[in-house]
Design an enzyme around this catalytic site. Sequence first.
Site, PDB file in Angstrom:
ATOM      1  N   ASP A   9      -7.656 -24.297   9.588  1.00 30.13           N
ATOM      2  CA  ASP A   9      -7.482 -25.748   9.646  1.00 30.13           C
ATOM      3  C   ASP A   9      -7.532 -26.134  11.128  1.00 30.13           C
ATOM      4  O   ASP A   9      -7.881 -25.306  11.982  1.00 30.13           O
ATOM      5  CB  ASP A   9      -6.182 -26.181   8.931  1.00 30.13           C
ATOM      6  CG  ASP A   9      -4.931 -25.770   9.695  1.00 30.13           C
ATOM      7  OD1 ASP A   9      -5.044 -25.013  10.693  1.00 30.13           O
ATOM      8  OD2 ASP A   9      -3.833 -26.212   9.307  1.00 30.13           O
ATOM      9  N   CYS A  68      -4.225 -20.718  11.018  1.00 33.89           N
ATOM     10  CA  CYS A  68      -3.659 -22.071  11.063  1.00 33.89           C
ATOM     11  C   CYS A  68      -2.655 -22.084  12.207  1.00 33.89           C
ATOM     12  O   CYS A  68      -2.700 -21.194  13.068  1.00 33.89           O
ATOM     13  CB  CYS A  68      -3.079 -22.498   9.716  1.00 33.89           C
ATOM     14  SG  CYS A  68      -1.684 -21.540   9.103  1.00 33.89           S
ATOM     15  N   GLY A  69      -1.788 -23.069  12.244  1.00 31.65           N
ATOM     16  CA  GLY A  69      -0.850 -23.140  13.364  1.00 31.65           C
ATOM     17  C   GLY A  69       0.060 -21.926  13.418  1.00 31.65           C
ATOM     18  O   GLY A  69       0.246 -21.308  14.469  1.00 31.65           O
ATOM     19  N   THR A  70       0.631 -21.579  12.275  1.00 31.98           N
ATOM     20  CA  THR A  70       1.556 -20.438  12.202  1.00 31.98           C
ATOM     21  C   THR A  70       1.000 -19.247  11.424  1.00 31.98           C
ATOM     22  O   THR A  70       1.585 -18.163  11.476  1.00 31.98           O
ATOM     23  CB  THR A  70       2.846 -20.868  11.477  1.00 31.98           C
ATOM     24  OG1 THR A  70       2.473 -21.332  10.167  1.00 31.98           O
ATOM     25  CG2 THR A  70       3.571 -21.974  12.232  1.00 31.98           C
ATOM     26  N   GLY A  73       1.016 -21.203   6.211  1.00 32.23           N
ATOM     27  CA  GLY A  73       0.394 -21.976   5.132  1.00 32.23           C
ATOM     28  C   GLY A  73      -0.821 -21.268   4.573  1.00 32.23           C
ATOM     29  O   GLY A  73      -1.020 -21.219   3.344  1.00 32.23           O
ATOM     30  N   HIS A 101      -1.309   0.452   4.113  1.00 28.87           N
ATOM     31  CA  HIS A 101      -0.343   0.533   3.003  1.00 28.87           C
ATOM     32  C   HIS A 101      -0.585  -0.514   1.923  1.00 28.87           C
ATOM     33  O   HIS A 101      -0.315  -0.252   0.750  1.00 28.87           O
ATOM     34  CB  HIS A 101       1.089   0.365   3.535  1.00 28.87           C
ATOM     35  CG  HIS A 101       1.601   1.561   4.261  1.00 28.87           C
ATOM     36  ND1 HIS A 101       2.941   1.802   4.476  1.00 28.87           N
ATOM     37  CD2 HIS A 101       0.949   2.604   4.848  1.00 28.87           C
ATOM     38  CE1 HIS A 101       3.092   2.939   5.144  1.00 28.87           C
ATOM     39  NE2 HIS A 101       1.898   3.440   5.399  1.00 28.87           N
ATOM     40  N   ARG A 112      -0.626 -20.983  17.100  1.00 26.45           N
ATOM     41  CA  ARG A 112       0.489 -21.480  17.920  1.00 26.45           C
ATOM     42  C   ARG A 112       1.550 -20.409  18.140  1.00 26.45           C
ATOM     43  O   ARG A 112       2.562 -20.664  18.785  1.00 26.45           O
ATOM     44  CB  ARG A 112       1.101 -22.714  17.242  1.00 26.45           C
ATOM     45  CG  ARG A 112       0.125 -23.873  17.130  1.00 26.45           C
ATOM     46  CD  ARG A 112       0.670 -25.019  16.290  1.00 26.45           C
ATOM     47  NE  ARG A 112      -0.372 -26.018  16.055  1.00 26.45           N
ATOM     48  CZ  ARG A 112      -0.320 -26.924  15.084  1.00 26.45           C
ATOM     49  NH1 ARG A 112       0.726 -26.977  14.274  1.00 26.45           N
ATOM     50  NH2 ARG A 112      -1.306 -27.784  14.937  1.00 26.45           N
ATOM     51  N   HIS A 136       0.413   4.642  -2.333  1.00 19.89           N
ATOM     52  CA  HIS A 136       0.298   3.174  -2.282  1.00 19.89           C
ATOM     53  C   HIS A 136      -0.481   2.609  -3.468  1.00 19.89           C
ATOM     54  O   HIS A 136      -0.388   1.418  -3.757  1.00 19.89           O
ATOM     55  CB  HIS A 136      -0.373   2.749  -0.972  1.00 19.89           C
ATOM     56  CG  HIS A 136       0.283   3.343   0.231  1.00 19.89           C
ATOM     57  ND1 HIS A 136       1.566   3.029   0.610  1.00 19.89           N
ATOM     58  CD2 HIS A 136      -0.152   4.281   1.105  1.00 19.89           C
ATOM     59  CE1 HIS A 136       1.893   3.740   1.674  1.00 19.89           C
ATOM     60  NE2 HIS A 136       0.869   4.511   1.994  1.00 19.89           N
ATOM     61  N   ARG A 139       1.477   0.763  -6.242  1.00 21.86           N
ATOM     62  CA  ARG A 139       2.100  -0.470  -5.738  1.00 21.86           C
ATOM     63  C   ARG A 139       1.055  -1.564  -5.567  1.00 21.86           C
ATOM     64  O   ARG A 139       1.276  -2.723  -5.941  1.00 21.86           O
ATOM     65  CB  ARG A 139       2.803  -0.187  -4.412  1.00 21.86           C
ATOM     66  CG  ARG A 139       3.924   0.833  -4.557  1.00 21.86           C
ATOM     67  CD  ARG A 139       4.334   1.449  -3.243  1.00 21.86           C
ATOM     68  NE  ARG A 139       5.276   2.545  -3.479  1.00 21.86           N
ATOM     69  CZ  ARG A 139       5.516   3.514  -2.604  1.00 21.86           C
ATOM     70  NH1 ARG A 139       4.909   3.535  -1.434  1.00 21.86           N
ATOM     71  NH2 ARG A 139       6.371   4.474  -2.899  1.00 21.86           N
TER      72      ARG A 139
END
Length: 146
Positions: A9, A68-70, A73, A101, A112, A136, A139
């Site tokens: 984004d 995205c920023g973090t 999302g 894994h 950011r 793995h 799982r």
Amino acid sequence: MKKIALGSDHGGFRLKELLKQRLEQEGYAVRDFGCATPEPAEYPEIAFALAQAVAAEPEEYRCGILCCGTGIGMSIAANKVKGIRAALCADCFSARMAKEHNDANVITLGERVTGPELAWEMVKTFLAAEYRHGVHEARVRALTEA
Ligand code: RB5
């Protein structure tokens, strides 16, 4: 050659553009799912489009990278698509473990949060890592079947 699916984004636009340039310089084939400008964009739409393509065409896409920023999302949205194992990473150890894994097929990054050079190192680490199978398997299968 399998493509790398890239998306962002507005909050991850500059990082996505940088990664696209670096990946292409390294000879990777890239498909850009947008956004195409730094104007406000809806991260769920971009994450869903990319994740649906990666899940539906595993022979076409090696993996997805969402910014995205973090990165939060994008990871929440991508993980809603069946068959997607999206890992939000902010360090190289996690980027390697996500593949070894969890057999992650999407990595999400926060522009950011993570500087561009660390993000590039993480992408290279993720691409170089190999799924370890073994213990793995069950799982990861449970995740896929959920
Ligand atoms: C956009 O401002 C920001 O909310 C978005 O890029 C992302 O960080 C959401 O998780």
